[in-house]
Scaffold this active site. Structure first.
Site, short mmCIF file in Angstrom:
data_model
loop_
_atom_site.label_atom_id
_atom_site.label_comp_id
_atom_site.label_asym_id
_atom_site.label_seq_id
_atom_site.Cartn_x
_atom_site.Cartn_y
_atom_site.Cartn_z
CG ASP A 131 -2.03 0.99 1.13
OD1 ASP A 131 -2.31 1.46 0.01
OD2 ASP A 131 -2.64 1.30 2.16
N GLY A 132 0.32 2.30 -0.64
CA GLY A 132 0.98 3.62 -0.58
C GLY A 132 1.61 4.04 -1.91
CD GLU B 289 -13.01 -5.24 -2.62
OE1 GLU B 289 -11.80 -5.54 -2.51
OE2 GLU B 289 -13.93 -6.08 -2.47
CG ASN B 290 -7.33 -2.56 -6.18
OD1 ASN B 290 -6.42 -3.33 -5.92
ND2 ASN B 290 -7.70 -1.61 -5.33
C1 FPP Z 1 -1.96 -0.06 -3.40
O1 FPP Z 1 -1.47 1.27 -3.32
C2 FPP Z 1 -1.38 -0.75 -4.56
C3 FPP Z 1 -2.09 -1.35 -5.57
C4 FPP Z 1 -3.56 -1.36 -5.61
C5 FPP Z 1 -1.41 -1.99 -6.73
C6 FPP Z 1 -0.17 -2.78 -6.43
C7 FPP Z 1 0.46 -3.17 -7.70
C8 FPP Z 1 1.79 -3.23 -7.93
C9 FPP Z 1 2.82 -3.01 -6.89
C10 FPP Z 1 2.32 -3.49 -9.30
C11 FPP Z 1 2.03 -4.79 -9.96
C12 FPP Z 1 2.22 -6.02 -9.16
C13 FPP Z 1 3.17 -6.97 -9.31
C14 FPP Z 1 3.06 -8.21 -8.49
C15 FPP Z 1 4.32 -6.81 -10.19
P1 FPP Z 1 -2.48 2.48 -3.59
O2 FPP Z 1 -2.54 2.73 -5.07
O3 FPP Z 1 -3.80 2.18 -2.95
O4 FPP Z 1 -1.76 3.67 -2.87
P2 FPP Z 1 -2.44 4.89 -2.12
O5 FPP Z 1 -3.18 4.31 -0.94
O6 FPP Z 1 -1.27 5.72 -1.72
O7 FPP Z 1 -3.33 5.58 -3.10
#
Ligand code: FPP
Length: 238
Positions: free
Chosen positions: A18-19, A65-66
């Site tokens: 996250d983040g 949910e994403n």
């Molecule tokens: C959450 O941070 C992150 C995600 C929903 C996506 C994670 C995906 C990756 C790291 C890349 C692809 C994966 C692999 C396994 C290569 P957020 O977007 O909710 O951050 P925020 O809370 O700061 O908005």
């Protein structure tokens, strides 16, 4: 590594990456740059966990949910996924088994094919199991398990009196993995967000508030492992 250190290592770590969005925002960049940096952190942490002797590690890459995020962001995450699936192939040459958890039928056909091939080609590898949660939701997983058990009971393949917690676990995406015993979430959010709900019944949670996932380093993993080793796990006993 000392014996007591090995015993105090988690058997299965779940990581909520996250983040990424906030990391990009802080730098005045579009959110997709945060995901790109997050994918690099994923790569680094997988290798480090293997080096430390962690037997199983599951990363939350995309939740059910994403899909509600802007299309541009969803497309960017999916395209990173494609790129990294090719890279994950390199890990399997290092004796790592890869398992994808979640409903992959909603993903692009070529991503599904890459996932199936990776799982098939790595199924006999034993040094470490790498779980990647894509279009994953804990409630959907539990609902699907209940449905498939009901179907087996209705068709006579399973005796209702035989259905217990073990049977249930065997119907989850994680049937080949031990229960998660440590969940790490950076970025200062203190919630589980539908991740490994059944499997985390006795997990320890480590929430790290001063670090965003793209900056997560080996040092942060060491801190989490030290904290886990200090916790006194009683499993409901005294
Ligand atoms: C959450 O941070 C992150 C995600 C929903 C996506 C994670 C995906 C990756 C790291 C890349 C692809 C994966 C692999 C396994 C290569 P957020 O977007 O909710 O951050 P925020 O809370 O700061 O908005």
């Amino acid at each position: 590594m000392a014996k007591e250190r090995i015993e105090s290592l988690p058997k299965h770590i779940g990581i909520i990456m996250d983040g990424n969005g906030r990391w990009a925002k802080k730098r005045g960049l579009p959110r997709k740059f945060g995901h790109r940096q997050g994918a690099k952190a994923f790569r680094k942490v997988v290798r480090y966990c293997k080096e430390k002797g962690i037997r199983c590690c599951t990363f939350y890459a995309f939740s059910t949910e994403n899909w509600s995020r802007p299309k541009e962001e969803v497309d960017a995450i999916m395209s990173l996924m494609k790129e990294y699936l090719d890279e994950v192939r390199k890990y399997i040459d290092e004796d790592v088994r890869v398992i994808f958890i979640g409903d992959r039928t909603k993903l692009d056909h070529d991503i599904q094919q890459k996932m199936n091939a990776l799982e098939e080609d790595s199924k006999d590898f034993t040094s470490m199991t790498l779980g990647i949660a894509v279009n994953y939701g804990g409630r959907a997983e539990i609902t699907n398990a209940a449905k498939s058990i009901a179907q087996e009971v209705a068709s006579g393949d399973l005796d209702l009196s035989m259905v217990d917690e073990h049977t249930f676990s065997q119907h989850l995406y994680t049937s080949q993995m031990p229960d998660v015993d440590l969940i790490i979430r950076p970025s200062g959010e203190y919630r589980i967000s539908n991740f490994l709900l059944w499997q985390s019944a006795y997990a320890e949670f480590i929430f790290m508030k001063n670090i965003l996932w793209p900056d997560f380093s080996e040092k942060d993993m060491d801190k989490a492992l030290d904290e886990f080793a200090r916790r006194n796990r009683r499993f409901g006993g005294v």
